[in-house]
Design a protein around this motif. Structure first.
Motif, PDB file in Angstrom:
ATOM      1  N   ASN A 127      38.990  35.336  42.343  1.00 41.42           N
ATOM      2  CA  ASN A 127      37.629  35.861  42.395  1.00 41.42           C
ATOM      3  C   ASN A 127      37.611  37.113  41.516  1.00 41.42           C
ATOM      4  N   ASN A 128      36.914  37.043  40.374  1.00 39.08           N
ATOM      5  CA  ASN A 128      36.919  38.146  39.403  1.00 39.08           C
ATOM      6  C   ASN A 128      36.468  39.469  40.000  1.00 39.08           C
ATOM      7  N   GLU A 129      35.404  39.441  40.761  1.00 42.93           N
ATOM      8  CA  GLU A 129      34.849  40.674  41.320  1.00 42.93           C
ATOM      9  C   GLU A 129      35.819  41.321  42.296  1.00 42.93           C
ATOM     10  N   ALA A 130      36.403  40.518  43.178  1.00 39.95           N
ATOM     11  CA  ALA A 130      37.359  41.041  44.161  1.00 39.95           C
ATOM     12  C   ALA A 130      38.632  41.523  43.467  1.00 39.95           C
ATOM     13  N   VAL A 176      38.523  43.085  32.271  1.00 38.78           N
ATOM     14  CA  VAL A 176      38.859  42.573  33.607  1.00 38.78           C
ATOM     15  C   VAL A 176      38.059  43.330  34.666  1.00 38.78           C
ATOM     16  N   LEU A 177      37.977  44.662  34.529  1.00 36.34           N
ATOM     17  CA  LEU A 177      37.227  45.452  35.509  1.00 36.34           C
ATOM     18  C   LEU A 177      35.742  45.107  35.524  1.00 36.34           C
ATOM     19  N   SER A 178      35.193  44.767  34.377  1.00 34.49           N
ATOM     20  CA  SER A 178      33.769  44.439  34.311  1.00 34.49           C
ATOM     21  C   SER A 178      33.484  42.995  34.743  1.00 34.49           C
ATOM     22  N   GLY A 179      34.544  42.190  34.875  1.00 41.72           N
ATOM     23  CA  GLY A 179      34.365  40.792  35.250  1.00 41.72           C
ATOM     24  C   GLY A 179      34.143  39.878  34.058  1.00 41.72           C
ATOM     25  N   ASN A 197      36.350  39.067  31.691  1.00 44.89           N
ATOM     26  CA  ASN A 197      37.510  38.198  31.529  1.00 44.89           C
ATOM     27  C   ASN A 197      38.264  38.072  32.846  1.00 44.89           C
ATOM     28  N   LYS A 198      38.901  36.929  33.014  1.00 44.73           N
ATOM     29  CA  LYS A 198      39.814  36.755  34.136  1.00 44.73           C
ATOM     30  C   LYS A 198      41.180  37.287  33.709  1.00 44.73           C
ATOM     31  N   PRO A 199      41.949  37.805  34.649  1.00 46.90           N
ATOM     32  CA  PRO A 199      43.283  38.298  34.278  1.00 46.90           C
ATOM     33  C   PRO A 199      44.219  37.127  33.974  1.00 46.90           C
ATOM     34  N   SER A 200      45.017  37.275  32.953  1.00 49.84           N
ATOM     35  CA  SER A 200      46.005  36.241  32.629  1.00 49.84           C
ATOM     36  C   SER A 200      47.241  36.450  33.499  1.00 49.84           C
ATOM     37  N   LEU A 201      48.081  35.452  33.540  1.00 42.81           N
ATOM     38  CA  LEU A 201      49.339  35.573  34.273  1.00 42.81           C
ATOM     39  C   LEU A 201      50.177  36.702  33.684  1.00 42.81           C
ATOM     40  N   GLU A 202      50.211  36.791  32.369  1.00 44.85           N
ATOM     41  CA  GLU A 202      50.968  37.853  31.702  1.00 44.85           C
ATOM     42  C   GLU A 202      50.444  39.229  32.119  1.00 44.85           C
ATOM     43  N   LEU A 235      47.333  41.432  45.136  1.00 47.71           N
ATOM     44  CA  LEU A 235      46.619  41.604  43.874  1.00 47.71           C
ATOM     45  C   LEU A 235      45.780  40.372  43.540  1.00 47.71           C
ATOM     46  N   ILE A 236      46.325  39.191  43.741  1.00 44.86           N
ATOM     47  CA  ILE A 236      45.619  37.967  43.371  1.00 44.86           C
ATOM     48  C   ILE A 236      44.509  37.604  44.350  1.00 44.86           C
ATOM     49  N   ASN A 237      44.822  37.639  45.656  1.00 49.77           N
ATOM     50  CA  ASN A 237      43.805  37.157  46.594  1.00 49.77           C
ATOM     51  C   ASN A 237      43.497  38.094  47.757  1.00 49.77           C
ATOM     52  N   GLY A 238      44.029  39.298  47.740  1.00 51.50           N
ATOM     53  CA  GLY A 238      43.693  40.279  48.763  1.00 51.50           C
ATOM     54  C   GLY A 238      44.454  40.149  50.056  1.00 51.50           C
ATOM     55  N   LYS A 239      45.404  39.236  50.125  1.00 53.02           N
ATOM     56  CA  LYS A 239      46.189  39.066  51.354  1.00 53.02           C
ATOM     57  C   LYS A 239      47.431  39.943  51.279  1.00 53.02           C
ATOM     58  N   GLY A 240      47.668  40.676  52.335  1.00 54.55           N
ATOM     59  CA  GLY A 240      48.807  41.588  52.346  1.00 54.55           C
ATOM     60  C   GLY A 240      48.304  43.013  52.336  1.00 54.55           C
TER      61      GLY A 240
END
Length: 122
Positions: A3-6, A39-42, A44-49, A66-71
């Protein structure tokens, strides 16, 4: 799917936690300033790199958080002693600790910016 925004909110939290500006954060993870902005503005999506560069530069950041907010952030698994110790064996221990797979690890290779590398095998 991220989720780009999250993700952008979590990235901003990391930047703020370390007291960095977007430009200084970009420099620390070796990406262009525009990458952080996009990325902050939404836009672009972040790449794996991109994500891996954050994780390698800031060990307190957990992948799943970082990826999904779990943890949690900052990670409670890394002590102050580990943050200041940059020996190869400590780096290996941190990497192995982060990997939570059922598969057996055969080899870990660490690549350094100067082109050299170290390989660790069981």
């Amino acid at each position: 799917m991220i989720n780009n925004e999250a993700f952008a909110k979590r990235l901003q939290k990391v930047i703020d936690f370390y007291g960095e500006s977007g430009a200084s954060f970009a420099e620390k993870i070796s990406v262009q300033r525009s990458s952080i902005s996009h990325v902050l503005s939404g836009r672009n999506k972040p790449s794996l790199e991109f994500i891996l560069k954050i994780l390698s530069s800031f060990p307190e950041v957990e992948l799943y958080w970082l990826i999904n907010g779990k943890g949690e952030f900052p990670s409670q698994n890394i002590t102050n002693e580990n943050k200041t110790d940059s020996s190869s064996s400590n780096v290996k221990a941190k990497i192995v600790e982060k990997i939570k797979h059922e598969k057996e690890i055969d080899r870990i290779v660490i690549f350094y910016k100067d082109g050299s590398f170290k390989s660790f095998q069981n």
